[in-house]
Design a protein around this motif. Sequence first.
Motif, PDB file in Angstrom:
ATOM      1  N   LEU A  36     104.367 -22.035  81.765  1.00  0.00           N
ATOM      2  CA  LEU A  36     104.120 -20.590  81.705  1.00  0.00           C
ATOM      3  C   LEU A  36     104.226 -20.059  80.277  1.00  0.00           C
ATOM      4  O   LEU A  36     103.441 -19.227  79.853  1.00  0.00           O
ATOM      5  CB  LEU A  36     105.133 -19.846  82.590  1.00  0.00           C
ATOM      6  CG  LEU A  36     105.016 -20.033  84.101  1.00  0.00           C
ATOM      7  CD1 LEU A  36     106.272 -19.499  84.795  1.00  0.00           C
ATOM      8  CD2 LEU A  36     103.773 -19.332  84.636  1.00  0.00           C
ATOM      9  N   HIS A  37     105.234 -20.542  79.524  1.00  0.00           N
ATOM     10  CA  HIS A  37     105.534 -19.929  78.221  1.00  0.00           C
ATOM     11  C   HIS A  37     105.363 -20.885  77.045  1.00  0.00           C
ATOM     12  O   HIS A  37     105.680 -20.532  75.923  1.00  0.00           O
ATOM     13  CB  HIS A  37     106.976 -19.393  78.213  1.00  0.00           C
ATOM     14  CG  HIS A  37     107.316 -18.561  79.409  1.00  0.00           C
ATOM     15  ND1 HIS A  37     106.616 -17.413  79.731  1.00  0.00           N
ATOM     16  CD2 HIS A  37     108.255 -18.707  80.380  1.00  0.00           C
ATOM     17  CE1 HIS A  37     107.129 -16.893  80.851  1.00  0.00           C
ATOM     18  NE2 HIS A  37     108.112 -17.665  81.261  1.00  0.00           N
ATOM     19  N   GLY A  38     104.942 -22.106  77.301  1.00  0.00           N
ATOM     20  CA  GLY A  38     104.683 -23.038  76.199  1.00  0.00           C
ATOM     21  C   GLY A  38     105.880 -23.918  75.839  1.00  0.00           C
ATOM     22  O   GLY A  38     107.011 -23.661  76.253  1.00  0.00           O
ATOM     23  N   PRO A  39     105.609 -24.970  75.038  1.00  0.00           N
ATOM     24  CA  PRO A  39     106.630 -25.979  74.748  1.00  0.00           C
ATOM     25  C   PRO A  39     107.798 -25.464  73.901  1.00  0.00           C
ATOM     26  O   PRO A  39     108.940 -25.892  74.110  1.00  0.00           O
ATOM     27  CB  PRO A  39     105.854 -27.067  73.999  1.00  0.00           C
ATOM     28  CG  PRO A  39     104.616 -26.404  73.491  1.00  0.00           C
ATOM     29  CD  PRO A  39     104.290 -25.336  74.475  1.00  0.00           C
ATOM     30  N   ILE A  40     107.537 -24.558  72.955  1.00  0.00           N
ATOM     31  CA  ILE A  40     108.611 -24.084  72.068  1.00  0.00           C
ATOM     32  C   ILE A  40     109.680 -23.351  72.891  1.00  0.00           C
ATOM     33  O   ILE A  40     110.885 -23.586  72.734  1.00  0.00           O
ATOM     34  CB  ILE A  40     108.045 -23.121  70.980  1.00  0.00           C
ATOM     35  CG1 ILE A  40     106.869 -23.767  70.235  1.00  0.00           C
ATOM     36  CG2 ILE A  40     109.134 -22.672  70.030  1.00  0.00           C
ATOM     37  CD1 ILE A  40     107.245 -24.876  69.274  1.00  0.00           C
ATOM     38  N   TYR A  41     109.203 -22.487  73.796  1.00  0.00           N
ATOM     39  CA  TYR A  41     110.105 -21.752  74.682  1.00  0.00           C
ATOM     40  C   TYR A  41     110.967 -22.731  75.480  1.00  0.00           C
ATOM     41  O   TYR A  41     112.180 -22.594  75.570  1.00  0.00           O
ATOM     42  CB  TYR A  41     109.280 -20.872  75.623  1.00  0.00           C
ATOM     43  CG  TYR A  41     110.089 -20.088  76.631  1.00  0.00           C
ATOM     44  CD1 TYR A  41     110.434 -18.758  76.393  1.00  0.00           C
ATOM     45  CD2 TYR A  41     110.516 -20.685  77.834  1.00  0.00           C
ATOM     46  CE1 TYR A  41     111.187 -18.042  77.317  1.00  0.00           C
ATOM     47  CE2 TYR A  41     111.268 -19.976  78.753  1.00  0.00           C
ATOM     48  CZ  TYR A  41     111.598 -18.660  78.502  1.00  0.00           C
ATOM     49  OH  TYR A  41     112.339 -17.951  79.411  1.00  0.00           O
TER      50      TYR A  41
END
Lengths: 123, 411
Positions: free
Chosen positions: B337-342
Amino acid sequence: MIYAITIYGEPGVFEALPKDRQNEVMSGHSALQSALSERGEFVSMKLMPPTSAVMVEPAPTEGSAPLITDGPFAETKENFLGFYAAEFKDLDEALEYAKMISSPVARLEVRPVAWAGGVISSV
Amino acid sequence: MSDWLEVTFTLHRPRALAALIRMFRDIDIAEEAFADACLKALIVWTNDGEPRDPLAWLLTTARNSGLDHVRKSQRRAAILSRHVEEFKPVPAETPDPDEMRDDVLRLLFICCHPELERRDQIAIALRVVLGLSVDEIASGFLIKPKTMEQRITRAKKKIASNPVAFETPSPAERGARLGEVSLMVYLMFSEGWSTSAGPKQIKFTLCEEAIRLARLLAALFPAMGEQAALLALLLFQHARRRARIDPEGKLVALDDQDRSLWDRANIAEATGLLQKAHRTGHQGVYIIQAAIAATHAHAASVDHTDWASIESHYAALYALQPTPVVRLNQIAAQAKLHGPIYALKAMEPLAQELSTYRWYHAMRGGLLQEAGDHHAAIAAFETVMTHRPTTPERVVITERIKISQESLRGM
């Protein structure tokens, strides 16, 4: 006349059979299905195991809602497993076709049916 | 003909054994009596046809055979003095469904003896309840038959030394037993699904036997949402078995699976069961996990997956089961939903607790790779290798490392 070939048996027996025995039973069904589709329309339905069933019992008192219950179901007793229905010339012809799916896991009943309407497209 | 009869014996075994153990309070006597009844059935049924109620026939015959054995054996005095009333003649009827339900539950619960290791609990259930041979069980666990035989013998001794209550359980006891037994069935499936070590990743028999037990529980407890959901959960997972391994025997991640290989019949049945489970209004770990599995099963592809709903299911699961592994799964959904960094940031607090959990490092490596940090990704994947991955996992991780190395070289 439309005849229904209804199948009764113990749920779970087919699943518990060794693979080659399962194939034996299934080859009867594929033979019947291709024979039926060659000669016209037919329907066939396989019921899922009774554990997935829910019962709608008649309302206990007048004016109350029907009773919905989750069972229990006598799993080991003979059970309605599925059916075929197609147009046949006569009872003898229906019986000939029914023989194609006869196996020790199922008892078959061949009975004329009255069409009550509805259409279902293949899933 | 004997193939069909074997199936009948297999199907009736759990219920028959359960009743016989209540009668004789001894696993060995019950097993012998049942084997004896099957032998007689093989002769009698082949001649006269199957009786109208095979279970009742088997039970009556086994009971008589067991009584014979007890009378002849030296244990006679001890057993007779313990429960004389059990030795009245049996009517040839299937026992009362409620009594049968408690019998089967008791038998399964006996297998879940707390002093037994989980794998031994599973092994004894496979042996006694489902009637698998020692060789079959040994091959399921990838160990030598001789070793398995010793483990089962030891486990049976431990069980015999610990009496389980034979009176009808209270509702609370019944609930506790059902919970313990359901967990054992769930773990039996997991054991078959992903062994912790060894060259062969999927052992179909353990998964199929676990499904058989889950079916039994769902049939015995039709009004319990959790047991219908447990069966649904196992069927949803089992549906993916053919897509999970490619023709070269390589493990395929859920994201990369060919979904046309998923077993539609399994998914349809599981869907029906889950809807029935939801109707009960119960909430529990199996219902939530089955709902997660259903979301995957009904998505046409990874991109079409409703990750928001999966994320919220994991949040609900975490409320019931606040373990770092559940949290990790929730973060995996958040990554979509919010990407790998998150997600990498969200994982940080779990680093300590999951330092030896190889899936933590594998997931971290994947996210780092996605974020383009290939040095760190390689380091994470190399950590996975130090935590005894299975051979198929090793192949996948080696490939991931190669991808990152190639990206670095290309830069």
